[in-house]
Design a protein around this motif. Structure first.
Motif, PDB file in Angstrom:
ATOM      1  N   GLU A  10       0.989  -1.208  -0.130  1.00  0.00           N
ATOM      2  CA  GLU A  10      -0.018  -0.102  -0.017  1.00  0.00           C
ATOM      3  C   GLU A  10       1.103   1.499   0.002  1.00  0.00           C
ATOM      4  O   GLU A  10       1.647   1.467   0.894  1.00  0.00           O
ATOM      5  CB  GLU A  10      -1.004  -0.123   1.019  1.00  0.00           C
ATOM      6  CG  GLU A  10      -2.008  -1.158   1.122  1.00  0.00           C
ATOM      7  CD  GLU A  10      -2.850  -0.885   2.446  1.00  0.00           C
ATOM      8  OE1 GLU A  10      -2.813   0.000   3.072  1.00  0.00           O
ATOM      9  OE2 GLU A  10      -3.724  -1.831   2.633  1.00  0.00           O
ATOM     10  N   ALA A  11       0.729   2.076  -1.075  1.00  0.00           N
ATOM     11  CA  ALA A  11       1.579   3.360  -1.329  1.00  0.00           C
ATOM     12  C   ALA A  11       0.718   4.383  -2.073  1.00  0.00           C
ATOM     13  O   ALA A  11      -0.267   3.708  -2.625  1.00  0.00           O
ATOM     14  CB  ALA A  11       2.953   2.932  -1.750  1.00  0.00           C
ATOM     15  N   ASP A  12       1.587   5.658  -2.178  1.00  0.00           N
ATOM     16  CA  ASP A  12       0.771   6.475  -3.071  1.00  0.00           C
ATOM     17  C   ASP A  12       0.968   6.122  -4.362  1.00  0.00           C
ATOM     18  O   ASP A  12      -0.105   6.145  -5.127  1.00  0.00           O
ATOM     19  CB  ASP A  12       1.765   7.855  -2.852  1.00  0.00           C
ATOM     20  CG  ASP A  12       1.626   8.560  -1.391  1.00  0.00           C
ATOM     21  OD1 ASP A  12       0.391   8.275  -0.819  1.00  0.00           O
ATOM     22  OD2 ASP A  12       2.383   9.063  -0.841  1.00  0.00           O
ATOM     23  N   HIS A  13       1.906   5.430  -4.632  1.00  0.00           N
ATOM     24  CA  HIS A  13       2.283   4.752  -6.082  1.00  0.00           C
ATOM     25  C   HIS A  13       2.743   3.554  -6.168  1.00  0.00           C
ATOM     26  O   HIS A  13       3.845   3.396  -5.440  1.00  0.00           O
ATOM     27  CB  HIS A  13       2.996   5.777  -6.962  1.00  0.00           C
ATOM     28  CG  HIS A  13       2.599   7.228  -7.075  1.00  0.00           C
ATOM     29  ND1 HIS A  13       1.741   7.571  -7.632  1.00  0.00           N
ATOM     30  CD2 HIS A  13       3.414   8.294  -6.320  1.00  0.00           C
ATOM     31  CE1 HIS A  13       1.541   9.023  -7.685  1.00  0.00           C
ATOM     32  NE2 HIS A  13       2.474   9.416  -6.717  1.00  0.00           N
ATOM     33  N   VAL A  14       2.283   2.464  -6.626  1.00  0.00           N
ATOM     34  CA  VAL A  14       2.615   1.231  -6.806  1.00  0.00           C
ATOM     35  C   VAL A  14       2.969   0.552  -8.164  1.00  0.00           C
ATOM     36  O   VAL A  14       1.947   0.920  -9.147  1.00  0.00           O
ATOM     37  CB  VAL A  14       1.633   0.169  -5.986  1.00  0.00           C
ATOM     38  CG1 VAL A  14       2.119  -1.172  -6.172  1.00  0.00           C
ATOM     39  CG2 VAL A  14       1.210   0.657  -4.693  1.00  0.00           C
ATOM     40  N   VAL A  15       4.066   0.220  -8.547  1.00  0.00           N
ATOM     41  CA  VAL A  15       4.429  -0.289  -9.536  1.00  0.00           C
ATOM     42  C   VAL A  15       5.209  -1.854  -9.492  1.00  0.00           C
ATOM     43  O   VAL A  15       5.580  -2.056  -8.515  1.00  0.00           O
ATOM     44  CB  VAL A  15       5.389   0.681 -10.271  1.00  0.00           C
ATOM     45  CG1 VAL A  15       4.862   1.921 -10.663  1.00  0.00           C
ATOM     46  CG2 VAL A  15       6.991   0.851  -9.491  1.00  0.00           C
ATOM     47  N   GLN A  16       5.338  -2.513 -10.587  1.00  0.00           N
ATOM     48  CA  GLN A  16       5.984  -3.627 -10.481  1.00  0.00           C
ATOM     49  C   GLN A  16       7.075  -3.495 -11.607  1.00  0.00           C
ATOM     50  O   GLN A  16       6.974  -2.955 -12.588  1.00  0.00           O
ATOM     51  CB  GLN A  16       5.213  -4.752 -10.719  1.00  0.00           C
ATOM     52  CG  GLN A  16       4.412  -4.981 -12.125  1.00  0.00           C
ATOM     53  CD  GLN A  16       3.499  -6.261 -12.213  1.00  0.00           C
ATOM     54  OE1 GLN A  16       3.328  -7.100 -11.317  1.00  0.00           O
ATOM     55  NE2 GLN A  16       3.159  -6.719 -13.421  1.00  0.00           N
ATOM     56  N   LEU A  17       8.148  -4.293 -11.450  1.00  0.00           N
ATOM     57  CA  LEU A  17       9.211  -4.548 -12.273  1.00  0.00           C
ATOM     58  C   LEU A  17       9.014  -6.052 -12.953  1.00  0.00           C
ATOM     59  O   LEU A  17       9.087  -6.933 -12.009  1.00  0.00           O
ATOM     60  CB  LEU A  17      10.553  -4.499 -11.729  1.00  0.00           C
ATOM     61  CG  LEU A  17      11.117  -3.313 -11.069  1.00  0.00           C
ATOM     62  CD1 LEU A  17      12.378  -3.426 -10.641  1.00  0.00           C
ATOM     63  CD2 LEU A  17      10.754  -2.092 -11.671  1.00  0.00           C
ATOM     64  N   ARG A  18       8.668  -6.169 -14.162  1.00  0.00           N
ATOM     65  CA  ARG A  18       8.276  -7.537 -14.767  1.00  0.00           C
ATOM     66  C   ARG A  18       8.852  -7.810 -15.825  1.00  0.00           C
ATOM     67  O   ARG A  18       9.173  -6.972 -16.774  1.00  0.00           O
ATOM     68  CB  ARG A  18       6.657  -7.347 -14.871  1.00  0.00           C
ATOM     69  CG  ARG A  18       6.155  -8.835 -15.775  1.00  0.00           C
ATOM     70  CD  ARG A  18       4.720  -8.623 -15.993  1.00  0.00           C
ATOM     71  NE  ARG A  18       4.446  -7.558 -17.133  1.00  0.00           N
ATOM     72  CZ  ARG A  18       4.607  -7.816 -18.438  1.00  0.00           C
ATOM     73  NH1 ARG A  18       4.921  -8.861 -18.831  1.00  0.00           N
ATOM     74  NH2 ARG A  18       4.035  -6.557 -19.042  1.00  0.00           N
ATOM     75  N   PRO A  19       9.385  -8.987 -16.122  1.00  0.00           N
ATOM     76  CA  PRO A  19      10.294  -9.644 -17.196  1.00  0.00           C
ATOM     77  C   PRO A  19       9.193  -9.618 -18.220  1.00  0.00           C
ATOM     78  O   PRO A  19       8.048  -9.878 -18.238  1.00  0.00           O
ATOM     79  CB  PRO A  19      10.813 -10.800 -16.650  1.00  0.00           C
ATOM     80  CG  PRO A  19      10.027 -11.254 -15.692  1.00  0.00           C
ATOM     81  CD  PRO A  19       9.547 -10.073 -14.996  1.00  0.00           C
ATOM     82  N   ILE A  25       8.652  -7.943  -9.280  1.00  0.00           N
ATOM     83  CA  ILE A  25       9.046  -7.115  -8.103  1.00  0.00           C
ATOM     84  C   ILE A  25       7.833  -6.028  -7.883  1.00  0.00           C
ATOM     85  O   ILE A  25       8.037  -5.098  -8.851  1.00  0.00           O
ATOM     86  CB  ILE A  25      10.524  -6.741  -8.329  1.00  0.00           C
ATOM     87  CG1 ILE A  25      11.512  -7.790  -8.152  1.00  0.00           C
ATOM     88  CG2 ILE A  25      10.994  -5.838  -6.939  1.00  0.00           C
ATOM     89  CD1 ILE A  25      12.995  -7.383  -8.264  1.00  0.00           C
ATOM     90  N   VAL A  26       7.554  -5.949  -6.633  1.00  0.00           N
ATOM     91  CA  VAL A  26       6.608  -4.766  -6.421  1.00  0.00           C
ATOM     92  C   VAL A  26       6.976  -3.892  -5.856  1.00  0.00           C
ATOM     93  O   VAL A  26       7.610  -3.901  -4.610  1.00  0.00           O
ATOM     94  CB  VAL A  26       5.226  -5.326  -5.768  1.00  0.00           C
ATOM     95  CG1 VAL A  26       4.211  -4.260  -5.555  1.00  0.00           C
ATOM     96  CG2 VAL A  26       4.479  -6.548  -6.809  1.00  0.00           C
ATOM     97  N   LEU A  27       7.003  -2.510  -6.061  1.00  0.00           N
ATOM     98  CA  LEU A  27       7.700  -1.323  -5.548  1.00  0.00           C
ATOM     99  C   LEU A  27       6.400  -0.342  -5.101  1.00  0.00           C
ATOM    100  O   LEU A  27       5.426  -0.139  -5.726  1.00  0.00           O
ATOM    101  CB  LEU A  27       8.561  -0.617  -6.168  1.00  0.00           C
ATOM    102  CG  LEU A  27       9.810  -1.464  -7.227  1.00  0.00           C
ATOM    103  CD1 LEU A  27      10.332  -0.595  -8.062  1.00  0.00           C
ATOM    104  CD2 LEU A  27      10.749  -2.110  -6.042  1.00  0.00           C
ATOM    105  N   GLY A  28       6.681   0.229  -3.877  1.00  0.00           N
ATOM    106  CA  GLY A  28       5.796   1.220  -3.569  1.00  0.00           C
ATOM    107  C   GLY A  28       6.646   2.585  -3.344  1.00  0.00           C
ATOM    108  O   GLY A  28       7.836   2.525  -2.909  1.00  0.00           O
TER     109      GLY A  28
END
Length: 246
Positions: A180-189, A201-204
């Motif tokens: 849970e974050a203001d902006h959530v993205v993922q690094l996906r192959p 990998i999920v980043l907030g």
């Protein structure tokens, strides 16, 4: 006339001043899915403010067990040439593991890896300009901050240092049950085969552009054969006196 002279003199003086040194400090706590604390990361980033935006120069990370005063692993990242491709020096003495990534020639990187099994592996890797190494992904997100917050995707190549190869990845918005974050993205192959082998990998990130969450495979070993998968929650200790994002 005097006012004009002082204005010109001040303008010339500010043009010759170096970018002011800045500090960025933050701490990450890595936990298992059931909330158990695995280790803590203590980050110290020295950099400069350039055109009102923070540019990292030297990034040091010390890894500590929950009850440990001494670090059990350390990493140093040098961003002099590129914020996306730092020189990397990582040591994990508990498993007698060490890795060094350098750039001996333009568009070529060199990897030296002492494995936990005691082997020594070396790679020479040619790379395109959109290649990202190690924590350079964090700077890639901030470089593309307006696209990220607008929900756009960013394609890049990501180095797999233990394989001596880089792979196609994408930064993209995602809805996550874990982060849970203001902006959530993922690094996906993006490659079909790697998508079945490697979890995203999920980043907030918060509104300031600071990393708040990392959920995925880490570089810290659980045992000789596998690394921890963890949820790392970050808190900022010290912000630089300029913006993290353009």
């Amino acid at each position: 006339m005097k006012n004009v002279t002082w204005t010109v003199a001040f303008a010339l003086m500010t043009l010759t001043l170096p970018a002011m040194a800045q500090d960025f400090r933050f701490t990450g706590t890595a936990t298992t899915d059931d909330g158990g604390v695995i280790y803590q990361e203590r980050h110290s980033v020295d950099g400069t403010c350039q055109d009102g935006v923070f540019r990292p120069r030297l990034h040091e990370v010390a890894y500590h067990k929950p009850d440990g005063n001494e670090s059990f692993a350390r990493k140093v990242l040098e961003y002099e040439a590129s914020v996306l491709r730092p020189i990397v020096n990582f040591v994990q003495p508990t498993f007698d593991e060490a890795m060094e990534i350098t750039y001996p020639e333009p568009e070529t990187l060199a990897i030296k890896w002492r494995t936990p099994a005691g082997d020594s592996k070396q790679f020479q890797v040619e790379y395109p300009d959109n290649t990202v190494v190690d924590a350079g992904f964090d700077n890639l997100v901030r470089q593309n901050w307006q696209r990220v917050v607008a929900g756009e995707s960013v394609d890049f190549r990501f180095l797999g240092p233990t394989r001596g190869e880089h792979y196609g990845f994408v930064i993209e918005p995602v809805t996550s049950n874990e982060v849970e974050a203001d902006h959530v993205v993922q690094l996906r192959p993006t490659g079909m085969v790697l998508r079945f082998l490697v979890d995203p990998i999920v980043l907030g990130y918060n509104r300031n552009g600071a990393l708040t969450d990392y959920y995925g495979l880490t570089n810290i070993r659980k045992n000789q054969d596998t690394n921890y998968t963890a949820h790392i929650r970050y808190s900022v200790d010290t912000y630089p006196d300029c913006e993290l994002t353009p």
